[in-house]
Write a protein that holds these residues in place. Structure first.
Motif, PDB file in Angstrom:
ATOM      1  N   ARG A   1      12.345 -63.677  41.088  1.00 26.46           N
ATOM      2  CA  ARG A   1      13.110 -62.544  40.545  1.00 26.46           C
ATOM      3  C   ARG A   1      13.469 -61.570  41.668  1.00 26.46           C
ATOM      4  O   ARG A   1      12.602 -61.060  42.381  1.00 26.46           O
ATOM      5  CB  ARG A   1      12.248 -61.844  39.497  1.00 26.46           C
TER       6      ARG A   1
ATOM      7  N   VAL B   1      15.642 -58.070  42.365  1.00 21.39           N
ATOM      8  CA  VAL B   1      16.282 -56.966  41.646  1.00 21.39           C
ATOM      9  C   VAL B   1      17.038 -56.071  42.622  1.00 21.39           C
ATOM     10  O   VAL B   1      16.473 -55.605  43.620  1.00 21.39           O
ATOM     11  CB  VAL B   1      15.240 -56.133  40.863  1.00 21.39           C
TER      12      VAL B   1
ATOM     13  N   PHE C   1      19.209 -52.583  42.935  1.00 21.47           N
ATOM     14  CA  PHE C   1      19.565 -51.309  42.297  1.00 21.47           C
ATOM     15  C   PHE C   1      20.802 -50.757  42.976  1.00 21.47           C
ATOM     16  O   PHE C   1      20.844 -50.649  44.207  1.00 21.47           O
ATOM     17  CB  PHE C   1      18.396 -50.316  42.398  1.00 21.47           C
TER      18      PHE C   1
ATOM     19  N   GLU D   1      18.982 -59.835  39.337  1.00 26.17           N
ATOM     20  CA  GLU D   1      19.274 -58.828  38.324  1.00 26.17           C
ATOM     21  C   GLU D   1      19.810 -57.593  39.038  1.00 26.17           C
ATOM     22  O   GLU D   1      19.240 -57.157  40.033  1.00 26.17           O
ATOM     23  CB  GLU D   1      17.993 -58.491  37.580  1.00 26.17           C
TER      24      GLU D   1
ATOM     25  N   ILE E   1      20.767 -53.655  38.539  1.00 22.48           N
ATOM     26  CA  ILE E   1      20.590 -52.519  37.640  1.00 22.48           C
ATOM     27  C   ILE E   1      21.351 -51.320  38.192  1.00 22.48           C
ATOM     28  O   ILE E   1      21.061 -50.850  39.304  1.00 22.48           O
ATOM     29  CB  ILE E   1      19.092 -52.180  37.461  1.00 22.48           C
TER      30      ILE E   1
ATOM     31  N   VAL F   1      22.536 -55.129  34.331  1.00 24.32           N
ATOM     32  CA  VAL F   1      21.977 -54.188  33.358  1.00 24.32           C
ATOM     33  C   VAL F   1      22.560 -52.815  33.655  1.00 24.32           C
ATOM     34  O   VAL F   1      22.261 -52.211  34.683  1.00 24.32           O
ATOM     35  CB  VAL F   1      20.428 -54.155  33.457  1.00 24.32           C
TER      36      VAL F   1
ATOM     37  N   ARG G   1      22.523 -49.429  33.467  1.00 26.70           N
ATOM     38  CA  ARG G   1      21.783 -48.183  33.222  1.00 26.70           C
ATOM     39  C   ARG G   1      21.102 -47.782  34.527  1.00 26.70           C
ATOM     40  O   ARG G   1      21.112 -48.523  35.507  1.00 26.70           O
ATOM     41  CB  ARG G   1      20.754 -48.367  32.116  1.00 26.70           C
TER      42      ARG G   1
ATOM     43  N   TYR H   1      17.860 -46.778  37.011  1.00 28.93           N
ATOM     44  CA  TYR H   1      16.517 -47.300  37.282  1.00 28.93           C
ATOM     45  C   TYR H   1      15.487 -46.685  36.351  1.00 28.93           C
ATOM     46  O   TYR H   1      15.535 -45.494  36.061  1.00 28.93           O
ATOM     47  CB  TYR H   1      16.166 -47.011  38.751  1.00 28.93           C
ATOM     48  N   ARG H   2      14.559 -47.514  35.856  1.00 28.63           N
ATOM     49  CA  ARG H   2      13.453 -47.041  35.013  1.00 28.63           C
ATOM     50  C   ARG H   2      12.145 -47.576  35.543  1.00 28.63           C
ATOM     51  O   ARG H   2      12.132 -48.655  36.136  1.00 28.63           O
ATOM     52  CB  ARG H   2      13.599 -47.635  33.605  1.00 28.63           C
ATOM     53  N   GLU H   3      11.091 -46.890  35.258  1.00 31.15           N
ATOM     54  CA  GLU H   3       9.772 -47.369  35.643  1.00 31.15           C
ATOM     55  C   GLU H   3       9.562 -48.719  34.960  1.00 31.15           C
ATOM     56  O   GLU H   3       9.980 -48.897  33.816  1.00 31.15           O
ATOM     57  CB  GLU H   3       8.720 -46.381  35.143  1.00 31.15           C
TER      58      GLU H   3
ATOM     59  N   ASP I   1      10.863 -51.553  36.043  1.00 32.20           N
ATOM     60  CA  ASP I   1      11.921 -52.495  36.450  1.00 32.20           C
ATOM     61  C   ASP I   1      11.464 -53.502  37.510  1.00 32.20           C
ATOM     62  O   ASP I   1      12.078 -54.558  37.670  1.00 32.20           O
ATOM     63  CB  ASP I   1      13.138 -51.732  37.001  1.00 32.20           C
TER      64      ASP I   1
ATOM     65  N   GLN J   1       8.631 -55.020  37.663  1.00 33.05           N
ATOM     66  CA  GLN J   1       7.687 -55.998  37.113  1.00 33.05           C
ATOM     67  C   GLN J   1       8.104 -57.432  37.433  1.00 33.05           C
ATOM     68  O   GLN J   1       9.214 -57.832  37.092  1.00 33.05           O
ATOM     69  CB  GLN J   1       7.651 -55.830  35.584  1.00 33.05           C
TER      70      GLN J   1
END
Ligand SMILES: C[C@@]1(CC(=O)O)c2cc3[nH]c(cc4nc(cc5[nH]c(cc(n2)[C@H]1CCC(=O)O)[C@@](C)(CC(=O)O)[C@@H]5CCC(=O)O)C(CC(=O)O)=C4CCC(=O)O)c(CCC(=O)O)c3CC(=O)O
Ligand SMILES: NC(=O)C1=CN([C@@H]2O[C@H](COP(=O)(O)OP(=O)(O)OC[C@H]3O[C@@H](n4cnc5c(N)ncnc54)[C@H](O)[C@@H]3O)[C@@H](O)[C@H]2O)C=CC1
Length: 221
Positions: free
Chosen positions: A15, A17, A19, A41, A43, A63, A65, A67-69, A71, A73
């Motif tokens: 995975r 990610v 941002f 992914e 974000i 996705v 939106r 960044y969120r806590e 993400d 994972q």
């Protein structure tokens, strides 16, 4: 000066990610896909049209939106390419805490890896970095290397892979194998210098190449 350790990483099944959805994120995403990543992914509240097309084609997951806590994972690698200093800084700190590699686009030294400028010629991968001293210079050196090693060089590298398999499965003694493989690599490197690298290889061409190298090795004994 910071020291970096270069490594070529397999990203299949990992995975990754990213941002941010601007032109920097777009370049990093393309680099990940070219490098074999198949779980990318992205974000970002707003993404470039090229990123949206990649999402439509199913090459990445987008996705839309902030960044969120949480993400990060299960991520192996993170790229912080937002235009928000606080978010990029937080991603770097989180990666550090969780043991995830993080690249920070607006402050390279804050992250745990930087991305080099690269040239791909089949399996030959040339990577250039200045460690953040001058990304523009990394790109200039890359363009010079791209000229020196033209597109056809990929076929020559494939030829060397086939020849190597042939030599390693032969009953030749280890010293002779090593010298044949070195001679073949010298030939291909010289072709690149003259800019006349060439063709794909058939099995019989590999056999011929091997016989020719054997004769040359015998002559030089
Ligand atoms: C530390 C690093 C972190 C990372 O991103 O991994 C980083 C950081 C930063 N870059 C900035 C600016 C520019 N970056 C480029 C281009 C590239 N940047 C890339 C890598 C890296 N950039 C990593 C170090 C690599 C190394 O030094 O070897 C390349 C090689 C690879 C890639 O990104 O794919 C890609 C070339 C791709 C190609 O063409 O092959 C250009 C040139 C251009 O656009 O023409 C400029 C403008 C000119 C200049 O500044 O030199 C800024 C200021 C941002 C601002 O001003 O807001 C920062 C922030 C900071 O200084 O830390
Ligand atoms: N490393 C490099 O090679 C370079 C880095 N940069 C730096 O990289 C950063 C990004 O550059 P650009 O792509 O040109 O910026 P941009 O402004 O085009 O894109 C920024 C993106 O970040 C997203 N974003 C903003 N807040 C977010 C949040 N909380 N969570 C997730 N996404 C968020 C926005 O939606 C947007 O998609 C800038 O800070 C820039 O200074 C610039 C040039 C080269």
């Amino acid at each position: 000066m910071k020291a970096y350790y270069p490594m070529m990483v397999k990203l299949q099944g990992k995975r990754c990610v990213v941002f941010g959805g601007g032109s920097v994120a777009e370049r990093k995403v393309q680099g990940l896909l070219d490098g074999g990543a198949d779980q990318v992914e992205v974000i970002a509240p707003a993404a470039s049209s090229a990123l949206q097309e990649l999402a439509l084609a199913g090459s990445i997951e987008l996705v839309q939106r902030e960044y969120r806590e949480g993400d990060l994972q299960g991520a192996m690698l993170v790229i912080a390419a937002t235009n928000n200093r606080h978010v990029n800084k937080e991603l770097a700190a989180l990666g550090e805490r969780l043991g995830i590699f993080v690249n920070v686009a607006d402050l390279g030294e804050e992250g745990s890896f930087v991305t080099p400028s690269i040239v791909r010629r089949g399996e030959l991968l040339l990577a250039v970095t200045t460690g953040g001293a001058s990304p523009a210079l990394a790109a200039i050196v890359k363009r010079r290397l791209a000229k020196q090693f033209d597109e056809s060089f990929g076929d020559s590298v494939e030829g060397l892979r086939l020849l190597r398999a042939r030599v390693l499965s032969s009953s030749l003694n280890p010293e002779l194998r090593t010298s044949l493989l070195r001679m073949a690599a010298e030939e291909v490197a010289a072709q690149a210098e003259r800019n006349d690298g060439r063709f794909t290889y058939t099995e019989s061409q590999i056999d011929e190449w091997m016989s020719r190298l054997l004769q040359a090795a015998e002559r030089s004994e």
